[in-house]
Scaffold this motif. Sequence first.
Motif, PDB file in Angstrom:
ATOM      1  N   PHE A  74       0.812  -1.216   0.000  1.00  9.68           N
ATOM      2  CA  PHE A  74       0.000   0.000   0.000  1.00  9.68           C
ATOM      3  C   PHE A  74       0.847   1.269   0.000  1.00  9.68           C
ATOM      4  O   PHE A  74       0.354   2.342  -0.348  1.00  9.68           O
ATOM      5  CB  PHE A  74      -0.952  -0.016   1.189  1.00  9.68           C
ATOM      6  CG  PHE A  74      -2.133  -0.913   0.984  1.00  9.68           C
ATOM      7  CD1 PHE A  74      -3.314  -0.427   0.453  1.00  9.68           C
ATOM      8  CD2 PHE A  74      -2.054  -2.261   1.282  1.00  9.68           C
ATOM      9  CE1 PHE A  74      -4.397  -1.261   0.233  1.00  9.68           C
ATOM     10  CE2 PHE A  74      -3.129  -3.110   1.075  1.00  9.68           C
ATOM     11  CZ  PHE A  74      -4.312  -2.605   0.545  1.00  9.68           C
ATOM     12  N   TYR A  75       2.096   1.159   0.372  1.00  8.66           N
ATOM     13  CA  TYR A  75       3.012   2.306   0.314  1.00  8.66           C
ATOM     14  C   TYR A  75       4.025   2.162  -0.819  1.00  8.66           C
ATOM     15  O   TYR A  75       5.002   2.894  -0.867  1.00  8.66           O
ATOM     16  CB  TYR A  75       3.733   2.468   1.651  1.00  8.66           C
ATOM     17  CG  TYR A  75       2.809   2.893   2.763  1.00  8.66           C
ATOM     18  CD1 TYR A  75       2.480   4.232   2.962  1.00  8.66           C
ATOM     19  CD2 TYR A  75       2.225   1.951   3.600  1.00  8.66           C
ATOM     20  CE1 TYR A  75       1.620   4.629   3.966  1.00  8.66           C
ATOM     21  CE2 TYR A  75       1.354   2.339   4.611  1.00  8.66           C
ATOM     22  CZ  TYR A  75       1.058   3.676   4.791  1.00  8.66           C
ATOM     23  OH  TYR A  75       0.190   4.060   5.792  1.00  8.66           O
ATOM     24  N   GLY A  76       3.778   1.214  -1.707  1.00 14.68           N
ATOM     25  CA  GLY A  76       4.697   0.998  -2.814  1.00 14.68           C
ATOM     26  C   GLY A  76       5.876   0.135  -2.457  1.00 14.68           C
ATOM     27  O   GLY A  76       6.840   0.041  -3.226  1.00 14.68           O
ATOM     28  N   GLY A  77       5.828  -0.510  -1.287  1.00 18.99           N
ATOM     29  CA  GLY A  77       6.912  -1.396  -0.880  1.00 18.99           C
ATOM     30  C   GLY A  77       6.868  -2.715  -1.629  1.00 18.99           C
ATOM     31  O   GLY A  77       5.805  -3.171  -2.065  1.00 18.99           O
ATOM     32  N   ILE A  78       8.021  -3.331  -1.772  1.00 22.61           N
ATOM     33  CA  ILE A  78       8.148  -4.581  -2.519  1.00 22.61           C
ATOM     34  C   ILE A  78       8.481  -5.711  -1.542  1.00 22.61           C
ATOM     35  O   ILE A  78       9.567  -5.728  -0.953  1.00 22.61           O
ATOM     36  CB  ILE A  78       9.266  -4.482  -3.583  1.00 22.61           C
ATOM     37  CG1 ILE A  78       9.080  -3.240  -4.464  1.00 22.61           C
ATOM     38  CG2 ILE A  78       9.322  -5.754  -4.406  1.00 22.61           C
ATOM     39  CD1 ILE A  78       7.805  -3.226  -5.275  1.00 22.61           C
ATOM     40  N   PRO A  79       7.584  -6.687  -1.347  1.00 23.03           N
ATOM     41  CA  PRO A  79       7.896  -7.820  -0.475  1.00 23.03           C
ATOM     42  C   PRO A  79       8.971  -8.718  -1.081  1.00 23.03           C
ATOM     43  O   PRO A  79       8.959  -9.015  -2.281  1.00 23.03           O
ATOM     44  CB  PRO A  79       6.558  -8.567  -0.373  1.00 23.03           C
ATOM     45  CG  PRO A  79       5.516  -7.542  -0.719  1.00 23.03           C
ATOM     46  CD  PRO A  79       6.169  -6.692  -1.766  1.00 23.03           C
ATOM     47  N   VAL A  80       9.912  -9.137  -0.237  1.00 24.69           N
ATOM     48  CA  VAL A  80      10.972 -10.063  -0.613  1.00 24.69           C
ATOM     49  C   VAL A  80      10.873 -11.245   0.345  1.00 24.69           C
ATOM     50  O   VAL A  80      10.967 -11.073   1.565  1.00 24.69           O
ATOM     51  CB  VAL A  80      12.357  -9.395  -0.507  1.00 24.69           C
ATOM     52  CG1 VAL A  80      13.466 -10.402  -0.794  1.00 24.69           C
ATOM     53  CG2 VAL A  80      12.451  -8.203  -1.453  1.00 24.69           C
ATOM     54  N   PHE A  81      10.693 -12.442  -0.182  1.00 26.06           N
ATOM     55  CA  PHE A  81      10.396 -13.602   0.658  1.00 26.06           C
ATOM     56  C   PHE A  81      11.673 -14.302   1.135  1.00 26.06           C
ATOM     57  O   PHE A  81      12.596 -14.553   0.351  1.00 26.06           O
ATOM     58  CB  PHE A  81       9.525 -14.596  -0.106  1.00 26.06           C
ATOM     59  CG  PHE A  81       8.131 -14.087  -0.338  1.00 26.06           C
ATOM     60  CD1 PHE A  81       7.160 -14.226   0.641  1.00 26.06           C
ATOM     61  CD2 PHE A  81       7.781 -13.461  -1.530  1.00 26.06           C
ATOM     62  CE1 PHE A  81       5.871 -13.745   0.443  1.00 26.06           C
ATOM     63  CE2 PHE A  81       6.501 -12.981  -1.742  1.00 26.06           C
ATOM     64  CZ  PHE A  81       5.544 -13.125  -0.752  1.00 26.06           C
ATOM     65  N   ALA A  82      11.691 -14.624   2.434  1.00 30.70           N
ATOM     66  CA  ALA A  82      12.771 -15.399   3.041  1.00 30.70           C
ATOM     67  C   ALA A  82      12.151 -16.603   3.741  1.00 30.70           C
ATOM     68  O   ALA A  82      11.123 -16.482   4.413  1.00 30.70           O
ATOM     69  CB  ALA A  82      13.560 -14.554   4.030  1.00 30.70           C
ATOM     70  N   ASP A  83      12.777 -17.755   3.617  1.00 34.48           N
ATOM     71  CA  ASP A  83      12.216 -19.011   4.119  1.00 34.48           C
ATOM     72  C   ASP A  83      12.157 -19.029   5.654  1.00 34.48           C
ATOM     73  O   ASP A  83      12.747 -18.194   6.344  1.00 34.48           O
ATOM     74  CB  ASP A  83      13.048 -20.189   3.598  1.00 34.48           C
ATOM     75  CG  ASP A  83      12.225 -21.474   3.452  1.00 34.48           C
ATOM     76  OD1 ASP A  83      11.058 -21.504   3.878  1.00 34.48           O
ATOM     77  OD2 ASP A  83      12.766 -22.461   2.901  1.00 34.48           O
ATOM     78  N   ILE A  84      11.436 -20.018   6.162  1.00 34.57           N
ATOM     79  CA  ILE A  84      11.213 -20.187   7.592  1.00 34.57           C
ATOM     80  C   ILE A  84      12.148 -21.250   8.168  1.00 34.57           C
ATOM     81  O   ILE A  84      12.773 -22.016   7.435  1.00 34.57           O
ATOM     82  CB  ILE A  84       9.749 -20.573   7.872  1.00 34.57           C
ATOM     83  CG1 ILE A  84       9.406 -21.911   7.197  1.00 34.57           C
ATOM     84  CG2 ILE A  84       8.815 -19.466   7.408  1.00 34.57           C
ATOM     85  CD1 ILE A  84       8.041 -22.457   7.549  1.00 34.57           C
ATOM     86  N   GLU A  85      12.221 -21.305   9.500  1.00 40.05           N
ATOM     87  CA  GLU A  85      12.903 -22.395  10.191  1.00 40.05           C
ATOM     88  C   GLU A  85      12.005 -23.628  10.217  1.00 40.05           C
ATOM     89  O   GLU A  85      10.776 -23.503  10.221  1.00 40.05           O
ATOM     90  CB  GLU A  85      13.207 -22.004  11.631  1.00 40.05           C
ATOM     91  CG  GLU A  85      14.102 -20.812  11.805  1.00 40.05           C
ATOM     92  CD  GLU A  85      14.352 -20.530  13.272  1.00 40.05           C
ATOM     93  OE1 GLU A  85      15.528 -20.376  13.613  1.00 40.05           O
ATOM     94  OE2 GLU A  85      13.385 -20.482  14.047  1.00 40.05           O
ATOM     95  N   ASP A  86      12.611 -24.799  10.319  1.00 44.53           N
ATOM     96  CA  ASP A  86      11.788 -26.013  10.365  1.00 44.53           C
ATOM     97  C   ASP A  86      11.466 -26.453  11.791  1.00 44.53           C
ATOM     98  O   ASP A  86      10.796 -27.462  11.989  1.00 44.53           O
ATOM     99  CB  ASP A  86      12.449 -27.152   9.598  1.00 44.53           C
ATOM    100  CG  ASP A  86      13.758 -27.633  10.232  1.00 44.53           C
ATOM    101  OD1 ASP A  86      14.161 -27.064  11.264  1.00 44.53           O
ATOM    102  OD2 ASP A  86      14.365 -28.566   9.682  1.00 44.53           O
ATOM    103  N   GLU A  87      11.889 -25.668  12.786  1.00 48.54           N
ATOM    104  CA  GLU A  87      11.571 -26.001  14.177  1.00 48.54           C
ATOM    105  C   GLU A  87      10.389 -25.194  14.678  1.00 48.54           C
ATOM    106  O   GLU A  87       9.437 -25.740  15.253  1.00 48.54           O
ATOM    107  CB  GLU A  87      12.774 -25.750  15.079  1.00 48.54           C
ATOM    108  CG  GLU A  87      12.510 -26.077  16.547  1.00 48.54           C
ATOM    109  CD  GLU A  87      13.658 -25.669  17.459  1.00 48.54           C
ATOM    110  OE1 GLU A  87      13.700 -26.177  18.592  1.00 48.54           O
ATOM    111  OE2 GLU A  87      14.491 -24.848  17.052  1.00 48.54           O
TER     112      GLU A  87
END
Length: 434
Positions: free
Chosen positions: A117-130
Amino acid sequence: MSSAERLALLGGSPVIGNPFADYKSMGEAEEDAVRRVVQSGCLSGFFGSPGPEFGGGPEVQAFEAEWSARFGIEHTVSVNSATSGLYAACGAIGLSPGDEVIVPPWTMSASVAAPIFYGGIPVFADIEDETFCIDPAEVEKRITDKTKAIMCVNLFGHPARLHDLRALADRHGIHLIEDNAQSPLGSENGKPTGCIGHIGIYSLNFHKHIHTGEGGMCVTADDDLATRLRLIRNHGENCTDMLDGGPITNMVGMNLRMTEMSAAVGRVQLANADAHVEARERIARRLTDGLQGLEGLTPPATRDGCRHNFYVWMMKVDEAALGVSRSLFSEALAAEGFPHATGYVAPLYRLPMFRQRIALGRDGWPFTLTGRTYDDVHCPVTEDMHENRALLFEPCAYDLSDDDVDRMIAAVRKVHAGRGQLNAQGPNKASTGT
């Protein structure tokens, strides 16, 4: 084989015969609080112009003060939903078109949609498996000179590695926003979740541990961020003199205000928060203790130094060790009356908004500001959890006695012990009970 031993999916008797009662946290105190507000005639005390009412009515202001006192945080800003709080947080940090925000792919979609909504670009980073929260090592790999913030989610009620993430954010001169919707009384190393990032957002949605129907709270120790949150909440363009000459970035305000009735209910719920949350934690601990040692099934862990509030109790399935597919095990478990789901949400980078790079307007803004695409995004831990391993139960949804939980444990153990019956019958016969 007796009827009790035969799996219900194959014609046996289910362990849990009747659905569990829903958990209802409202009582006479909440009714009295609403009645008090209605009788006062003031259902909302906000004015969108300078003056004492810019901060809301007496119930809102009292609720915010009580929240700050409970969590030992300098500023609390109420909003009409946690989603609104996420929007306000992104605006308050000065997020601008083309800035990047590192986000997890396994969460409610609002966590990753808010920056857009503010023109930001999401960049995805993976999760921990615990703990299934965003992995700081994966976050660090994605920090660039365009990165403005990290959006972490204390997923299912367990804290992310918050102190590590805050140190990472401070080292790079960026902000850490905590989506703390599912962990209201969680903690890491003695510090409350929501209060470790630069801004934390709590949810008071109907499905949460404590709630006002809809609602949310933003907290921060930063005076400037608090002022900006209050402005964005309440038509900030009218009151930019509150910034004392500072930049007016993102001060095109909205109406994200909480009502007096919601605040009055929230004050009661906050006073009883320990009882509501501890009841969910007891259910989860009993389940975990009762399901240890089952080959192919791993109950949820709690990291040392952390408090897990168990909005969701998630068991990991290892199909190879279990000897049966998650889907067939789930089908048999459902037949025994155990309420649950498999997966959570599909990895959010698969949403059409990202794959087609269409968000605000028809021409692809804000994705047109960057060459970043999402077709090749691959977060293997998230994908494995969602597609193969996650089996989830929601303690917040049900009013359970110890006997109820013991029947749930018995249902899992029955299916686990009888999983050979599923293999002997085959999935098609198992599905029909023949």
